[in-house]
Design an enzyme around this catalytic site. Sequence first.
Site, short mmCIF file in Angstrom:
data_model
loop_
_atom_site.label_atom_id
_atom_site.label_comp_id
_atom_site.label_asym_id
_atom_site.label_seq_id
_atom_site.Cartn_x
_atom_site.Cartn_y
_atom_site.Cartn_z
N LEU A 140 20.02 25.28 6.57
CA LEU A 140 19.10 25.71 5.47
C LEU A 140 18.37 24.28 5.19
CD1 LEU A 140 20.47 28.50 3.05
CD2 LEU A 140 18.85 28.61 5.15
N ASP A 141 17.09 24.07 5.14
CA ASP A 141 16.51 23.03 4.51
C ASP A 141 16.84 22.67 3.02
OD1 ASP A 141 14.91 22.98 6.86
OD2 ASP A 141 13.30 24.20 5.76
#
Length: 362
Positions: A140-141
């Site tokens: 995930l960012d």
Amino acid sequence: MAPAPGAREFAIPSELAGQRLDKVVIALAPDLTRSAAQRLLKDGLVLLDGAPARASDKPAAGQTLVICPAIPEPLDLKAEDIPLDVVYEDDDVLVVNKPPDMVVHPAKGHQDGTLVNALLSHCRLSTAGEDIRPGIVHRLDQHTSGLLLIAKHDQSHVALSRQVEAHEARRVYEALVWGHPQPPSGTVRTGFGRHPHHRTMMAVMEEGRGREAITHYRTMEAYEVVWQPSDCRAGARTPPAVIADQLDGGVQAPALQSGRPRKRQAALIECVLETGRTHQIRVHLAHLGCPLIGDPVYGDAVRDQAGPPELDALVAALPGQALHALQLTFRHPRTNEEITVRAAEPPAFANLKAFLHSSRRP
């Protein structure tokens, strides 16, 4: 090049002839993840008839394939006692709810305080992935919160990675965006790749270029925020420069009689990933004309602070884009049982969602 000790040798079978070599390697060595196979190819550790081969090579039946073992590199990763929000855990798998201000793995500028540092203190992790990402099946960012799937040993890592690659693991995200997508539900299918001028950004590519990226979306709630500017005076006229700023920001410009209420639109969107490209949801929603609220890279800074003040304050409280990995469904790598988990939204996201919910359209 002579094969290294521990190398595995295969004769290319006829059913795999003519296929890309990276796919052939995974078929012949099912203990390797796709990323591990690609790394071996990149490092020159896959030989075809004695010569280093490329991922795009298409071998013929009977050619000799040698897969050399990866050269282990010392890991400069330290365990840190950082609290984790554990959603699911057993001897094979761990699922955590990542906060929106945590980087997943060490990288330049983020040597500690990452999710990997926290995981190393919590449990053993697989080594089947990349060296700086032990146990990490997908990413995930930094400012995207929500569910992340972690493998505790190599066998589970390979099985879980293959589910992600085959689109068998279902990942559902919720996003808060400016505007109302048209149509309200649909599929964004585009070419996808590095931005031609900003190498840290991703972009939608022309047809036939880049890798395919597919995002399914639907509008869960549509909002219309209506408010009366607090500085209105009967008969006062809005300065032209302010009207121009409002138009540029996608805000409905008030009439010259500034006593009339102002309006702006937002929406809660559910996104389901069919592919998992870097920044995919962020880029695809911006491509639809509905950027994520608070996104510092692909968002709209004008709309992020265009009023009313209560909404501006809630947007400013976000650490980044309003994107949350809400639900994850996968098959257990050992029992094959289907498991579905959900993750609570972080407070800043939940507060913004609650404010907008009060202005939802019927």
